[in-house]
Design a protein around this motif. Structure first.
Motif, PDB file in Angstrom:
ATOM      1  N   ILE A   1     -11.751 -23.261   8.364  1.00 28.26           N
ATOM      2  CA  ILE A   1     -11.743 -23.138   9.825  1.00 28.26           C
ATOM      3  C   ILE A   1     -11.094 -24.400  10.367  1.00 28.26           C
ATOM      4  CG2 ILE A   1     -13.166 -22.945  11.897  1.00 28.26           C
ATOM      5  CD1 ILE A   1     -15.285 -21.597   9.989  1.00 28.26           C
ATOM      6  N   VAL A   2      -9.983 -24.239  11.080  1.00 26.19           N
ATOM      7  CA  VAL A   2      -9.200 -25.396  11.535  1.00 26.19           C
ATOM      8  C   VAL A   2      -9.258 -25.504  13.051  1.00 26.19           C
ATOM      9  CG1 VAL A   2      -6.923 -26.493  11.551  1.00 26.19           C
ATOM     10  CG2 VAL A   2      -7.659 -25.178   9.548  1.00 26.19           C
ATOM     11  N   ASP A   3      -9.567 -26.711  13.511  1.00 27.03           N
ATOM     12  CA  ASP A   3      -9.542 -27.009  14.942  1.00 27.03           C
ATOM     13  C   ASP A   3      -8.213 -27.664  15.290  1.00 27.03           C
ATOM     14  OD1 ASP A   3     -12.175 -26.135  15.406  1.00 27.03           O
ATOM     15  OD2 ASP A   3     -13.016 -28.084  14.852  1.00 27.03           O
ATOM     16  N   TYR A   4      -7.614 -27.218  16.394  1.00 26.39           N
ATOM     17  CA  TYR A   4      -6.363 -27.814  16.882  1.00 26.39           C
ATOM     18  C   TYR A   4      -6.632 -28.423  18.255  1.00 26.39           C
ATOM     19  CZ  TYR A   4      -4.186 -24.992  13.208  1.00 26.39           C
ATOM     20  OH  TYR A   4      -3.843 -24.430  11.997  1.00 26.39           O
ATOM     21  N   THR A   5      -6.340 -29.714  18.381  1.00 23.79           N
ATOM     22  CA  THR A   5      -6.510 -30.385  19.670  1.00 23.79           C
ATOM     23  C   THR A   5      -5.330 -30.067  20.577  1.00 23.79           C
ATOM     24  OG1 THR A   5      -5.333 -32.370  18.966  1.00 23.79           O
ATOM     25  CG2 THR A   5      -7.723 -32.298  18.548  1.00 23.79           C
ATOM     26  N   TRP A   6      -5.470 -30.411  21.847  1.00 21.09           N
ATOM     27  CA  TRP A   6      -4.353 -30.217  22.778  1.00 21.09           C
ATOM     28  C   TRP A   6      -3.124 -30.990  22.307  1.00 21.09           C
ATOM     29  CZ3 TRP A   6      -3.940 -26.667  26.516  1.00 21.09           C
ATOM     30  CH2 TRP A   6      -5.106 -26.054  26.973  1.00 21.09           C
ATOM     31  N   ARG A   7      -3.338 -32.192  21.741  1.00 21.23           N
ATOM     32  CA  ARG A   7      -2.210 -32.980  21.234  1.00 21.23           C
ATOM     33  C   ARG A   7      -1.501 -32.256  20.101  1.00 21.23           C
ATOM     34  NH1 ARG A   7      -2.287 -38.584  21.304  1.00 21.23           N
ATOM     35  NH2 ARG A   7      -4.576 -38.593  21.114  1.00 21.23           N
ATOM     36  N   GLU A   8      -2.300 -31.695  19.177  1.00 20.89           N
ATOM     37  CA  GLU A   8      -1.709 -31.004  18.026  1.00 20.89           C
ATOM     38  C   GLU A   8      -0.995 -29.724  18.441  1.00 20.89           C
ATOM     39  OE1 GLU A   8      -4.880 -32.426  14.583  1.00 20.89           O
ATOM     40  OE2 GLU A   8      -5.405 -30.789  15.962  1.00 20.89           O
ATOM     41  N   VAL A   9      -1.599 -28.971  19.355  1.00 26.08           N
ATOM     42  CA  VAL A   9      -0.986 -27.730  19.827  1.00 26.08           C
ATOM     43  C   VAL A   9       0.363 -28.015  20.482  1.00 26.08           C
ATOM     44  CG1 VAL A   9      -1.189 -25.882  21.545  1.00 26.08           C
ATOM     45  CG2 VAL A   9      -3.146 -26.447  20.084  1.00 26.08           C
ATOM     46  N   THR A  10       0.398 -28.977  21.383  1.00 25.04           N
ATOM     47  CA  THR A  10       1.654 -29.263  22.088  1.00 25.04           C
ATOM     48  C   THR A  10       2.674 -29.931  21.171  1.00 25.04           C
ATOM     49  OG1 THR A  10       0.585 -31.253  22.967  1.00 25.04           O
ATOM     50  CG2 THR A  10       0.709 -29.350  24.415  1.00 25.04           C
ATOM     51  N   ASP A  11       2.201 -30.715  20.194  1.00 20.10           N
ATOM     52  CA  ASP A  11       3.136 -31.326  19.243  1.00 20.10           C
ATOM     53  C   ASP A  11       3.847 -30.254  18.433  1.00 20.10           C
ATOM     54  OD1 ASP A  11       4.108 -33.811  17.670  1.00 20.10           O
ATOM     55  OD2 ASP A  11       3.253 -32.532  16.094  1.00 20.10           O
ATOM     56  N   GLN A  12       3.082 -29.283  17.912  1.00 25.91           N
ATOM     57  CA  GLN A  12       3.711 -28.213  17.137  1.00 25.91           C
ATOM     58  C   GLN A  12       4.629 -27.370  18.021  1.00 25.91           C
ATOM     59  OE1 GLN A  12       1.662 -25.937  14.195  1.00 25.91           O
ATOM     60  NE2 GLN A  12       0.067 -27.484  13.853  1.00 25.91           N
TER      61      GLN A  12
ATOM     62  N   TRP B   1      -0.005 -17.978  17.364  1.00 27.95           N
ATOM     63  CA  TRP B   1       0.583 -17.020  18.319  1.00 27.95           C
ATOM     64  C   TRP B   1       0.739 -17.720  19.661  1.00 27.95           C
ATOM     65  CZ3 TRP B   1       0.883 -14.552  22.838  1.00 27.95           C
ATOM     66  CH2 TRP B   1       1.345 -13.235  22.915  1.00 27.95           C
ATOM     67  N   ILE B   2      -0.312 -18.405  20.091  1.00 30.19           N
ATOM     68  CA  ILE B   2      -0.258 -19.092  21.379  1.00 30.19           C
ATOM     69  C   ILE B   2       0.695 -20.286  21.321  1.00 30.19           C
ATOM     70  CG2 ILE B   2      -1.649 -20.530  22.951  1.00 30.19           C
ATOM     71  CD1 ILE B   2      -3.833 -18.457  22.758  1.00 30.19           C
ATOM     72  N   MET B   3       0.708 -21.006  20.210  1.00 33.21           N
ATOM     73  CA  MET B   3       1.669 -22.115  20.071  1.00 33.21           C
ATOM     74  C   MET B   3       3.099 -21.607  20.174  1.00 33.21           C
ATOM     75  SD  MET B   3       0.125 -24.473  17.010  1.00 33.21           S
ATOM     76  CE  MET B   3      -1.636 -24.486  16.689  1.00 33.21           C
ATOM     77  N   ALA B   4       3.359 -20.455  19.557  1.00 35.88           N
ATOM     78  CA  ALA B   4       4.705 -19.877  19.612  1.00 35.88           C
ATOM     79  C   ALA B   4       5.075 -19.496  21.041  1.00 35.88           C
ATOM     80  CB  ALA B   4       4.788 -18.660  18.690  1.00 35.88           C
TER      81      ALA B   4
END
Length: 564
Positions: free
Chosen positions: A38-49, A78-81
């Protein structure tokens, strides 16, 4: 809100950048993977990717505003894309993971998609095995994590190769952001065009009326390709800054929802019914009635049921897409969960009518959302002017003009009526009316809504050119399994349905009374084309399959018929 709201709330890119700056280390997305991780993505990680993938998209030199498709089940990527597509100045075109090959091919060709971003698919609970051989020739594919293709460029490899895009493409609030194709219940899907402004137009009203904050939590599991999930979950979370959890699969759904312990939960009637049936399976309705009547024990039992469902933290529970039987709504209300019915369309990004807490009238979908005007036309059709109204149908200007009134209202195609407090009740579809051989018109939806039984999943009233209408009934999977095991008796069920026909007929006009019911032998699914991706029945498909047998069934003179 602890960190303040985004400066420009009409543009989701600005919302993303706001949360990236204001709370970079706060967790935004929580994704379970099939291997148990189970992986958590922070706002920083989401926007970086997203920034890195946006840089890759710009390197492809597509014309600004190109359409890029996303096919797959809901996932963090999906949301990052979606965000990356916007950051690169392009337009996202989501596709349901349950589309048949012909429809998927049509949407990819009609949208002139330059690229397909392929997400979470497995070929068993979706239609990938059918779709994969019918993709447009030469269409480039990029794989997100959990994609079935490892022979094409991979998201995780791409984001290692490209530095984050520093200056994202500035998008006008009225710029086209996404094309959402309708589920095609009445023919070919239409591409509904939404700009950034129309996507966020309903969000402030949600915050004002429901008190949505960045401290809320939601579980994303209904298709992001549909405006309901896109608005209530993705857009809402980007706008308000709250945390999103994802579901791994049906078998882990209970664990996924308990992990999220959502404070806001959105579902559709078929799933609210399944939750209800699951509780009944463990604790019979008779036992519930006894326990709920014991003052000291009642509160404990109800809390335990809600906790077991993962619903103990819910502040607002929303239901939409179709009516929910009144007895089910009352059952949830007894547990302490007030289901708020909502109404909206792809064409107004789901922003039309909303039931307010404490003002719910069962069978009604609430009153207009802030900024929305609604009225009933002379033919009984509901017309709506919403701040979230679409730009139009993609490449269909004539169809767009046809669906709009001269003064800018959308012709919804739904029949409706208002009560004294302005709450709306949907009474059926304008085009679903059919005429019997006696020349009388029948509206099927209101009759279907009355025909409720715990062993039923879907029903369809039909019978054009017959003396009286009849109803087709599809049993739930649990009921079928119980019949096969012998734990459910067919004769008993026949008697219950016969009694139900009498009860329903007693509430109907003479020309509406049901002549008989047919229990169909096949399951109606999205995969075989009987249901839309939003689990609505495709009447034209169902009637084409079953109407040829109607006269024969009528001649049997039996009230409950089991299809053989």
């Amino acid at each position: 809100m602890t960190n303040g709201a985004p400066t420009n709330r009409k543009n989701l890119i600005d919302c993303v950048l706001h949360w990236e700056q204001q709370k970079p280390d706060a967790i935004y997305l929580t994704q379970p993977y099939g291997d148990g991780n189970i992986v958590d993505y922070t706002w920083r990680e989401v926007t970086d990717q997203a920034r890195r993938f946006a840089a890759y998209l710009l390197s492809l030199n597509y014309p600004k505003g190109s359409n890029i498709a996303i096919l797959g089940k809901n996932s963090a990527h999906w949301i990052m894309a979606d965000i990356a597509i916007w950051m690169a100045g392009h337009v996202s075109v989501p596709l349901y993971s349950t589309l048949n090959a012909e429809t998927a091919q049509y949407i990819l060709q009609d949208s002139e998609a330059k690229l397909l971003i392929l997400g979470k698919m497995d070929g068993t609970t979706d239609t990938w095995n059918d779709v994969k051989d019918h993709l447009p020739a030469g269409l480039p594919i990029i794989s997100l994590p959990m994609s079935p293709r490892n022979d094409v460029p991979q998201w995780l490899d791409i984001i290692k190769q490209y530095p984050p895009l520093q200056d994202v493409i500035q998008r006008d609030d009225d710029a086209l952001a996404t094309i959402v194709y309708t589920s095609g219940s009445t023919g070919k899907p239409k591409g509904v065009m939404h700009c950034f402004r129309s996507m966020t137009a309903g969000m402030q009203g949600l915050q004002d009326e429901m008190g949505v904050t960045e401290n809320d939590r939601m579980l994303s599991y209904l298709p992001l390709a549909h405006v309901a999930e896109r608005a209530a979950v993705e857009t809402n979370s980007l706008y308000s800054g709250f945390r999103l959890y994802f579901a791994e699969k049906l078998e882990t759904f209970q664990a996924d929802i308990k992990r999220a312990r959502p404070t806001i939960f959105f579902s559709v009637p078929r799933l609210w019914m399944k939750f209800y049936l699951a509780v009944n399976h463990k604790m019979s309705p008779a036992k519930q009635r006894i326990l709920f009547a014991i003052p000291i024990l009642s509160g404990f039992i109800k809390k335990k049921i809600l906790t077991e469902l993962g619903f103990d933290q819910i502040r607002f529970a929303l239901t939409g897409a179709a009516p929910l039987p009144p007895d089910i709504i009352l059952w949830y209300r007894k547990l302490g969960l007030e289901l708020l019915e909502v109404y909206g369309m792809s064409e107004d990004f789901g922003n039309s009518h909303l039931s307010r807490p404490g003002k719910v009238r069962i069978g009604y979908v609430g009153s207009p959302t802030p900024g929305t005007l609604s009225r009933i036309a002379a033919n009984g059709e509901l017309e709506v002017k919403s701040p979230s109204l679409m730009l139009g149908y993609y490449k269909l200007p004539e169809k767009t003009a046809e669906e709009m009134t001269p003064d800018g209202f959308l012709r919804t195609g739904d029949r409706g009526e208002f009560d004294a407090e302005g709450r709306l009740r949907i009474t059926g579809r304008v085009k679903e009316l059919f005429k019997t051989s006696k020349g009388k018109y029948i509206a099927p939806a209101p009759i279907e809504n009355k025909f409720n039984h715990p062993q039923l999943e879907v029903s369809c009233v039909t019978g054009p050119d017959l003396p009286q209408p009849f109803i087709l009934l599809m049993l739930s999977l649990e009921a079928r399994q119980a019949l096969d095991k012998g734990t459910l008796n067919r004769e008993t069920l026949t008697g219950e349905f016969d009694k139900l026909i009498s009860q329903v007929n007693a509430t109907l006009e003479d020309h509406e009374k049901l002549a008989f019911a047919v229990i169909v032998k096949d399951q109606w699914t999205m995969e075989n084309g009987f249901l839309t991706p939003t689990m609505k029945i495709k009447r034209n498909v169902i009637e084409e399959r079953y109407l040829p047998f109607a006269e024969g069934w009528q001649k049997q003179g039996v009230r409950v018929i089991w299809e053989t």
